[in-house]
Motif scaffolding. Structure first.
Motif, PDB file in Angstrom:
ATOM      1  N   VAL A  21       0.837  -1.195   0.000  1.00  0.00           N
ATOM      2  CA  VAL A  21       0.000   0.000   0.000  1.00  0.00           C
ATOM      3  C   VAL A  21       0.875   1.250   0.000  1.00  0.00           C
ATOM      4  CG1 VAL A  21      -1.881   1.200   1.168  1.00  0.00           C
ATOM      5  CG2 VAL A  21      -1.678  -1.291   1.356  1.00  0.00           C
ATOM      6  N   LEU A  22       0.455   2.225  -0.810  1.00  0.00           N
ATOM      7  CA  LEU A  22       1.064   3.546  -0.815  1.00  0.00           C
ATOM      8  C   LEU A  22       0.076   4.513  -0.170  1.00  0.00           C
ATOM      9  CD1 LEU A  22       3.718   4.786  -1.917  1.00  0.00           C
ATOM     10  CD2 LEU A  22       2.410   5.497  -3.933  1.00  0.00           C
ATOM     11  N   VAL A  23       0.546   5.275   0.851  1.00  0.00           N
ATOM     12  CA  VAL A  23      -0.318   6.146   1.628  1.00  0.00           C
ATOM     13  C   VAL A  23      -0.096   7.596   1.187  1.00  0.00           C
ATOM     14  CG1 VAL A  23      -1.010   6.858   3.955  1.00  0.00           C
ATOM     15  CG2 VAL A  23      -0.110   4.552   3.565  1.00  0.00           C
ATOM     16  N   PHE A  24      -1.218   8.329   0.982  1.00  0.00           N
ATOM     17  CA  PHE A  24      -1.192   9.720   0.521  1.00  0.00           C
ATOM     18  C   PHE A  24      -1.815  10.622   1.576  1.00  0.00           C
ATOM     19  CE2 PHE A  24      -0.980   7.198  -3.253  1.00  0.00           C
ATOM     20  CZ  PHE A  24      -0.270   7.928  -4.185  1.00  0.00           C
ATOM     21  N   ASP A  25      -1.380  11.830   1.554  1.00  0.00           N
ATOM     22  CA  ASP A  25      -2.007  12.877   2.357  1.00  0.00           C
ATOM     23  C   ASP A  25      -3.071  13.528   1.471  1.00  0.00           C
ATOM     24  OD1 ASP A  25      -2.783  14.865   4.038  1.00  0.00           O
ATOM     25  OD2 ASP A  25      -0.847  15.909   4.078  1.00  0.00           O
ATOM     26  N   GLY A  26      -4.306  13.107   1.677  1.00  0.00           N
ATOM     27  CA  GLY A  26      -5.383  13.599   0.822  1.00  0.00           C
ATOM     28  C   GLY A  26      -5.840  12.537  -0.186  1.00  0.00           C
ATOM     29  N   GLU A  27      -6.650  12.959  -1.156  1.00  0.00           N
ATOM     30  CA  GLU A  27      -7.190  12.038  -2.151  1.00  0.00           C
ATOM     31  C   GLU A  27      -6.059  11.432  -2.996  1.00  0.00           C
ATOM     32  OE1 GLU A  27     -10.087  10.889  -2.645  1.00  0.00           O
ATOM     33  OE2 GLU A  27     -11.417  12.195  -1.487  1.00  0.00           O
ATOM     34  N   PRO A  28      -6.133  10.107  -3.291  1.00  0.00           N
ATOM     35  CA  PRO A  28      -5.075   9.480  -4.090  1.00  0.00           C
ATOM     36  C   PRO A  28      -5.296   9.749  -5.580  1.00  0.00           C
ATOM     37  CG  PRO A  28      -6.721   7.855  -3.557  1.00  0.00           C
ATOM     38  CD  PRO A  28      -7.162   9.126  -2.875  1.00  0.00           C
ATOM     39  N   PRO A  29      -4.234   9.666  -6.371  1.00  0.00           N
ATOM     40  CA  PRO A  29      -4.379   9.791  -7.824  1.00  0.00           C
ATOM     41  C   PRO A  29      -4.998   8.513  -8.399  1.00  0.00           C
ATOM     42  CG  PRO A  29      -2.120   9.253  -7.290  1.00  0.00           C
ATOM     43  CD  PRO A  29      -2.837   9.463  -5.976  1.00  0.00           C
ATOM     44  N   GLN A  30      -5.495   8.615  -9.622  1.00  0.00           N
ATOM     45  CA  GLN A  30      -6.088   7.451 -10.295  1.00  0.00           C
ATOM     46  C   GLN A  30      -4.976   6.581 -10.865  1.00  0.00           C
ATOM     47  OE1 GLN A  30      -9.407   6.737 -10.252  1.00  0.00           O
ATOM     48  NE2 GLN A  30      -9.481   8.475  -8.852  1.00  0.00           N
TER      49      GLN A  30
ATOM     50  N   GLN B  68      -8.025   1.108  -4.364  1.00  0.00           N
ATOM     51  CA  GLN B  68      -7.691   2.483  -4.063  1.00  0.00           C
ATOM     52  C   GLN B  68      -8.903   3.153  -3.437  1.00  0.00           C
ATOM     53  OE1 GLN B  68      -6.582   4.170  -7.825  1.00  0.00           O
ATOM     54  NE2 GLN B  68      -8.648   4.957  -8.201  1.00  0.00           N
ATOM     55  N   GLY B  69      -8.656   4.181  -2.683  1.00  0.00           N
ATOM     56  CA  GLY B  69      -9.741   4.886  -2.024  1.00  0.00           C
ATOM     57  C   GLY B  69      -9.202   5.918  -1.062  1.00  0.00           C
ATOM     58  N   SER B  70     -10.034   6.369  -0.176  1.00  0.00           N
ATOM     59  CA  SER B  70      -9.622   7.367   0.815  1.00  0.00           C
ATOM     60  C   SER B  70     -10.409   7.145   2.091  1.00  0.00           C
ATOM     61  CB  SER B  70      -9.852   8.786   0.281  1.00  0.00           C
ATOM     62  OG  SER B  70     -11.220   8.992   0.005  1.00  0.00           O
ATOM     63  N   VAL B  71      -9.822   7.584   3.237  1.00  0.00           N
ATOM     64  CA  VAL B  71     -10.480   7.417   4.521  1.00  0.00           C
ATOM     65  C   VAL B  71     -10.029   8.557   5.445  1.00  0.00           C
ATOM     66  CG1 VAL B  71      -8.638   5.936   5.409  1.00  0.00           C
ATOM     67  CG2 VAL B  71     -10.916   5.834   6.422  1.00  0.00           C
ATOM     68  N   ARG B  72     -10.940   8.990   6.260  1.00  0.00           N
ATOM     69  CA  ARG B  72     -10.588  10.036   7.229  1.00  0.00           C
ATOM     70  C   ARG B  72     -10.198   9.382   8.544  1.00  0.00           C
ATOM     71  NH1 ARG B  72     -10.626  15.187   7.149  1.00  0.00           N
ATOM     72  NH2 ARG B  72     -11.625  15.135   5.092  1.00  0.00           N
ATOM     73  N   ILE B  73      -9.047   9.787   9.055  1.00  0.00           N
ATOM     74  CA  ILE B  73      -8.490   9.157  10.246  1.00  0.00           C
ATOM     75  C   ILE B  73      -8.364  10.195  11.356  1.00  0.00           C
ATOM     76  CG2 ILE B  73      -6.533   7.878  11.201  1.00  0.00           C
ATOM     77  CD1 ILE B  73      -5.876   6.976   8.388  1.00  0.00           C
ATOM     78  N   GLY B  74      -8.868   9.829  12.554  1.00  0.00           N
ATOM     79  CA  GLY B  74      -8.701  10.674  13.726  1.00  0.00           C
ATOM     80  C   GLY B  74      -7.964   9.900  14.800  1.00  0.00           C
ATOM     81  N   LYS B  75      -8.008  10.441  16.004  1.00  0.00           N
ATOM     82  CA  LYS B  75      -7.285   9.787  17.083  1.00  0.00           C
ATOM     83  C   LYS B  75      -7.794   8.374  17.323  1.00  0.00           C
ATOM     84  CE  LYS B  75      -6.170  14.032  19.631  1.00  0.00           C
ATOM     85  NZ  LYS B  75      -6.338  14.775  20.909  1.00  0.00           N
ATOM     86  N   LYS B  76      -9.121   8.206  17.235  1.00  0.00           N
ATOM     87  CA  LYS B  76      -9.694   6.904  17.528  1.00  0.00           C
ATOM     88  C   LYS B  76     -10.384   6.306  16.292  1.00  0.00           C
ATOM     89  CE  LYS B  76     -10.525   8.098  22.363  1.00  0.00           C
ATOM     90  NZ  LYS B  76     -11.521   8.184  23.455  1.00  0.00           N
ATOM     91  N   SER B  77     -10.032   6.785  15.107  1.00  0.00           N
ATOM     92  CA  SER B  77     -10.718   6.335  13.882  1.00  0.00           C
ATOM     93  C   SER B  77     -10.185   4.995  13.408  1.00  0.00           C
ATOM     94  CB  SER B  77     -10.561   7.376  12.774  1.00  0.00           C
ATOM     95  OG  SER B  77     -11.176   8.591  13.129  1.00  0.00           O
TER      96      SER B  77
ATOM     97  N   GLY C  31      -5.294   8.912   1.704  1.00  0.00           N
ATOM     98  CA  GLY C  31      -5.589   8.198   0.461  1.00  0.00           C
ATOM     99  C   GLY C  31      -4.726   6.964   0.338  1.00  0.00           C
ATOM    100  N   LEU C  32      -5.283   5.889  -0.150  1.00  0.00           N
ATOM    101  CA  LEU C  32      -4.561   4.618  -0.265  1.00  0.00           C
ATOM    102  C   LEU C  32      -4.648   4.106  -1.715  1.00  0.00           C
ATOM    103  CD1 LEU C  32      -5.885   2.800   2.927  1.00  0.00           C
ATOM    104  CD2 LEU C  32      -3.771   4.115   2.678  1.00  0.00           C
ATOM    105  N   VAL C  33      -3.534   3.729  -2.226  1.00  0.00           N
ATOM    106  CA  VAL C  33      -3.460   3.057  -3.531  1.00  0.00           C
ATOM    107  C   VAL C  33      -2.553   1.857  -3.341  1.00  0.00           C
ATOM    108  CG1 VAL C  33      -2.631   3.185  -5.896  1.00  0.00           C
ATOM    109  CG2 VAL C  33      -3.816   5.135  -4.905  1.00  0.00           C
TER     110      VAL C  33
END
Length: 598
Positions: free
Chosen positions: A468-477, A584-593, A555-557
């Motif tokens: 997995v490649l992790v992005f800050d924000g929405e991942p590219p296609q 691929q997709g995206s998820v919002r992460i918080g302290k307990k997410s 964002g994850l790809v």
């Protein structure tokens, strides 16, 4: 002294003749024949003899004149017949086949049966005729003089009386221009109508239907090279060899004078060249153009695999371009085929359903089953399935047990659009902790595996290996892990060093997919690598997670490799390994997410 006595006042001549008694009352008025002179009798007899001689002379004259005329007529007819016979005897089989015999079609071909030795019983329909006037020179010609026209008229009269001929022949052996055997044909006896002065079109041909037994060569490579070479040249060049051809006047099984007209040819050899016409949907043959690949002719419309009684069964439908003219119809019985993966691993047997050609495309339905995998070949099937699930085409080869050494290369297309196999990927209890200059991630991975529509089978996902490649924000296609150069906003890479043990259970299927399964795997202290030069991006992301009111959008790809066991797929090897399943997709992460991918 003489005394003259007269009777009735007429004097009596007393000449020197014998004295005649004068008549008396008893003298008869009509003399008796015996009393006629002998000279009168002789004259009558001579007259009769002379009359008989005259009649005899006349009869002899008439006889000799008639005999002479008959002799002249017989000789004339004999010479005329000889001229016709000589003209007919000079005909060669090549002249008859190439200049006189005309066959239109076939308009219909029905494959009736196929033997265990590869023989094919076929019913062929078409139209046939023989321009007898053309090959014998009896057709009308405006340039003919009176004698030529008379001679041809008598010949045409004879052809009309003959009307048709019956032809019987021994087996026909067909070879290529390189003298490679292609097939042997057994053709039944048939009638061919004789025609004079045929019109320019083919309306004079008469319909014919015959059942032919075809025994093609068992060397399929010869057939394949023959078709390819013919396509490059734009014509099929065939050599035929017939041991004996018998021609008899009249119709089959008839009697009469026509059947006394017989001729026999032995060792009949001829060369036939058939120009390949422009075929719809195919490139123009000739000019050294190669035969188009099968992938350009066939389109896979549907494909499904199901588990039935611990066996994987297949169903498929495809369309094939029908390049034949509208007047041509072909029907075929069920045909067996074997599908193999390169280099030569048979994976399935299929049987087509009987079908008839339709325009513009032929619809072909097939059923079959998956074969037991040979030892050491699981990697071949794994590569095939991985590419298929990634919507990539796969090379395959198709062969038939009916013809040995014949295989056709084809392409098995991937599903379109690309199936979304991995769905709802989540990581519960996600924890990241530092270890020296590196970071370790832990948590429980959950995923929903949905097979492409039509794949209704059971399977057990035993191991997973995410990348997995992790992005800050929405991942590219993009589905590429660690591309070069690194995409913008990517800051971390997660990949376990070893396979993660996983658990699999059936799940409810989606409308747009096949069988579905819920898969989970526990991840402990998996390396989280901060990408070179992206330490600041990583720090900013962590700050958002810790201090941000809404957390941070990650964002994850990536791709996931899985190991699966498929019930009904006999194999001596380990589980199948499917690589490169993208997500691929995206998820919002918080302290307990929860780390979530949709």
């Amino acid at each position: 002294m003489s005394i003259d006595i007269s009777v009735n006042g007429r004097p009596i001549d007393k000449g020197k003749g014998r004295a005649v008694d004068p008549p008396t009352e008893c003298t008869p008025l009509i003399p008796h024949p015996s009393s006629s002179p002998s000279s009168s009798v002789t004259d009558i007899e001579l007259s009769h003899v002379q009359s008989r001689r005259t009649l005899l002379y006349k009869l002899l004259y008439v006889f000799f004149i008639s005999l002479l005329l008959c002799t002249i007529a017989v000789v004339g007819l004999a010479l005329l017949a000889w001229s016709y016979a000589a003209r007919a005897s000079d005909l060669s089989p090549d002249a008859i086949i190439n200049d006189g015999l005309v066959f239109e079609g076939p308009s219909r071909v029905d494959v009736l049966n196929m033997t265990d030795t590869g023989g094919i019983w076929t019913r062929i329909e078409g139209r046939i005729g023989l321009d007898a006037g053309g090959i014998t020179g009896m057709n009308s010609d405006d340039q003919d003089n009176l004698m030529q026209d008379l001679w041809k008229s008598l010949g045409r009269w004879g052809i009309r009386k003959l009307d048709r001929v019956s032809v019987s022949m021994s087996s026909v052996h067909v070879v290529s221009a390189q003298d490679e055997r292609l097939a042997s044909l057994t053709v039944p006896s048939l009638e061919i109508a004789l025609t004079l002065d045929p019109p320019a079109d083919l309306s004079w041909l008469q319909p014919v239907s015959m059942t032919v037994f075809i025994q093609p060569t068992t060397d399929g490579s010869v057939l394949k090279s023959f078709v390819q070479e013919a396509w490059r040249e734009g014509a099929f060049t065939l050599k035929t060899d017939v041991g004996e051809v018998a021609v008899e006047g009249g119709d089959l099984g008839g009697t009469g004078w026509r059947h006394n007209l017989r001729s026999k040819f032995t060792d009949v050899n001829t060369v036939i060249k058939l120009i390949i016409p422009r075929l719809p949907g195919l490139p123009q043959p000739g000019r050294n153009v190669p035969f188009p690949p099968l992938a350009d002719l066939i389109t896979l419309e549907s494909f499904s695999v199901m588990a039935v009684n611990d066996e994987l069964t297949l169903e498929a439908s495809a369309t094939i371009i029908d390049p034949a003219p509208l007047s041509f119809n072909l029907s075929l019985p069920p045909l067996p085929f074997v599908v193999s993966l390169p280099p030569d691993v048979p994976i399935a047997t299929v049987m087509t359903k009987s079908f008839t050609t339709t325009h513009p495309n032929i619809i072909l339905h097939m059923t079959g089953s998956v074969l037991p995998l040979p030892s050491g070949s699981s990697s071949v099937l794994s590569t095939f399935l991985s590419r298929y699930l990634s919507a990539l085409p796969n090379p395959i080869s198709i062969s038939t047990p009916l013809v040995s050494h014949l295989s056709v290369e084809a392409i098995f297309p991937g599903p379109q659009p690309q199936p979304k196999v991995l769905r709802n990927v989540t990581i519960h209890d996600m924890k990241i902790k530092p270890r020296g200059s590196n970071f370790l991630a832990s948590g429980t991975v959950f995923a929903r595996v949905v097979l492409p529509k039509g794949m209704d089978i059971e399977l057990d996902v035993s191991h997973v290996l995410p990348d997995v490649l992790v992005f800050d924000g929405e991942p590219p296609q993009s589905n590429t892990v660690l591309p070069d150069p690194l995409p913008e906003h990517a800051f971390a890479h997660i990949q376990p060093d070893e396979w993660l043990r996983s658990w699999c259970a059936p799940a409810e299927s989606d409308e747009d997919g096949g069988s579905a399964f819920a898969v989970s795997a526990k991840m402990e202290d998996v390396p989280l690598e901060v990408l070179p030069g992206r330490q600041k991006a990583f720090s900013n992301f962590v700050s958002k997670v810790i201090f941000g009111a809404d957390g941070a959008l990650a964002g994850l790809v990536g791709t996931v490799a899985v190991r699966v066991d498929v019930p009904g797929l006999p194999s001596e090897d380990d589980s199948l390994q499917l690589d490169g399943l993208p997500f691929q997709g995206s998820v919002r992460i918080g302290k307990k997410s929860t780390f979530f991918v949709d």
